[in-house]
Design a protein around this motif. Structure first.
Motif, PDB file in Angstrom:
ATOM      1  N   UNK A 142       0.848  -1.191   0.000  1.00 54.41           N
ATOM      2  CA  UNK A 142       0.000   0.000   0.000  1.00 54.41           C
ATOM      3  C   UNK A 142       0.887   1.245   0.000  1.00 54.41           C
ATOM      4  N   UNK A 143       0.517   2.215  -0.812  1.00 60.20           N
ATOM      5  CA  UNK A 143       1.194   3.513  -0.834  1.00 60.20           C
ATOM      6  C   UNK A 143       0.127   4.577  -0.599  1.00 60.20           C
ATOM      7  N   UNK A 144       0.307   5.372   0.439  1.00 60.97           N
ATOM      8  CA  UNK A 144      -0.668   6.380   0.831  1.00 60.97           C
ATOM      9  C   UNK A 144      -0.122   7.782   0.607  1.00 60.97           C
ATOM     10  N   UNK A 145      -1.010   8.706   0.239  1.00 55.11           N
ATOM     11  CA  UNK A 145      -0.608  10.107   0.075  1.00 55.11           C
ATOM     12  C   UNK A 145      -1.839  11.004   0.211  1.00 55.11           C
ATOM     13  N   UNK A 194     -13.823  12.435  17.494  1.00 50.21           N
ATOM     14  CA  UNK A 194     -14.111  11.912  16.146  1.00 50.21           C
ATOM     15  C   UNK A 194     -13.390  12.746  15.100  1.00 50.21           C
ATOM     16  N   UNK A 195     -13.028  12.076  14.038  1.00 54.02           N
ATOM     17  CA  UNK A 195     -12.401  12.782  12.924  1.00 54.02           C
ATOM     18  C   UNK A 195     -12.698  12.045  11.630  1.00 54.02           C
ATOM     19  N   UNK A 196     -12.741  12.791  10.550  1.00 55.75           N
ATOM     20  CA  UNK A 196     -12.882  12.206   9.220  1.00 55.75           C
ATOM     21  C   UNK A 196     -11.617  12.536   8.441  1.00 55.75           C
ATOM     22  N   UNK A 197     -10.977  11.499   7.943  1.00 50.42           N
ATOM     23  CA  UNK A 197      -9.701  11.590   7.242  1.00 50.42           C
ATOM     24  C   UNK A 197      -9.879  10.988   5.861  1.00 50.42           C
ATOM     25  N   UNK A 198      -9.228  11.579   4.868  1.00 53.38           N
ATOM     26  CA  UNK A 198      -9.188  10.944   3.558  1.00 53.38           C
ATOM     27  C   UNK A 198      -7.736  10.883   3.093  1.00 53.38           C
ATOM     28  N   UNK A 199      -7.461   9.894   2.258  1.00 52.22           N
ATOM     29  CA  UNK A 199      -6.119   9.724   1.708  1.00 52.22           C
ATOM     30  C   UNK A 199      -6.227   8.988   0.383  1.00 52.22           C
ATOM     31  N   UNK A 200      -5.306   9.297  -0.500  1.00 50.48           N
ATOM     32  CA  UNK A 200      -5.192   8.516  -1.726  1.00 50.48           C
ATOM     33  C   UNK A 200      -4.451   7.227  -1.388  1.00 50.48           C
ATOM     34  N   UNK A 201      -4.807   6.148  -2.098  1.00 44.12           N
ATOM     35  CA  UNK A 201      -4.126   4.871  -1.902  1.00 44.12           C
ATOM     36  C   UNK A 201      -3.879   4.220  -3.261  1.00 44.12           C
ATOM     37  N   UNK A 202      -2.690   3.669  -3.393  1.00 38.62           N
ATOM     38  CA  UNK A 202      -2.350   2.791  -4.509  1.00 38.62           C
ATOM     39  C   UNK A 202      -1.942   1.472  -3.865  1.00 38.62           C
ATOM     40  N   UNK A 203      -2.591   0.403  -4.280  1.00 43.01           N
ATOM     41  CA  UNK A 203      -2.298  -0.909  -3.706  1.00 43.01           C
ATOM     42  C   UNK A 203      -1.934  -1.871  -4.829  1.00 43.01           C
ATOM     43  N   UNK A 204      -0.861  -2.613  -4.629  1.00 44.46           N
ATOM     44  CA  UNK A 204      -0.428  -3.654  -5.557  1.00 44.46           C
ATOM     45  C   UNK A 204      -0.491  -4.977  -4.816  1.00 44.46           C
ATOM     46  N   UNK A 205      -0.955  -6.007  -5.491  1.00 42.10           N
ATOM     47  CA  UNK A 205      -1.029  -7.306  -4.850  1.00 42.10           C
ATOM     48  C   UNK A 205      -0.725  -8.431  -5.811  1.00 42.10           C
ATOM     49  N   UNK A 206      -0.245  -9.521  -5.241  1.00 39.81           N
ATOM     50  CA  UNK A 206       0.004 -10.740  -6.015  1.00 39.81           C
ATOM     51  C   UNK A 206      -0.650 -11.888  -5.270  1.00 39.81           C
TER      52      UNK A 206
END
Length: 135
Positions: A74-77, A88-100
């Motif tokens: 997983x790569x987060x940004x 309480x908090x609301x968070x957003x992040x971009x994610x790129x996930x690679x899997x095999x």
């Protein structure tokens, strides 16, 4: 965002990064599930997975991922705290996930994580994590 400081912002980011790293290490589903609140929800339904409700269902889903995967990354940004207060908090992040998978072709997914965080006894936990793919 009264009463919400940089320490909480960093703790939320660390919560999400820690969860993804626990998934990527595939060492112990309990370690990954521990990032969730007791009634936490993992929603990957946008990519065909069932919604896991409660830490035990989340743990079982994660364990299934561990069993079926040879590798995960997983790569987060682009972390943004959308709204927050002391509990309480609301968070957003971009994610790129690679899997095999152990069987089948490697894959990549890109999208966003929308995370509702809850402060439980002084530690931020995932109350709900929803993955939404880009386009």
């Amino acid at each position: 965002m009264s009463g919400f400081g940089i320490e909480d912002r960093l703790a939320l980011q660390d919560m999400l990064v820690g969860y993804c790293r626990a998934i990527d290490r595939r060492a112990d589903a309990d370690d990954a599930a521990a990032f969730y609140a007791q009634q936490g929800v993992l929603d990957n339904s946008a990519v065909g997975a069932p919604v896991a409700e409660g830490r035990e269902e989340v743990r079982a889903m994660i364990d299934g991922m561990f069993t079926g995967m040879e590798s995960l990354e997983h790569y987060l940004s682009n972390f943004v705290v959308e709204s927050s207060d002391a509990d309480r908090a609301h968070l957003s992040a971009y994610v790129v996930a690679h899997g095999k998978p152990k069987e089948g072709d490697a894959f990549s997914m890109r999208g966003t994580y929308a995370v509702e965080g809850r402060n439980v006894d002084g530690a931020w936990r995932i109350a709900r994590l929803t993955f939404t793919p880009f386009g």
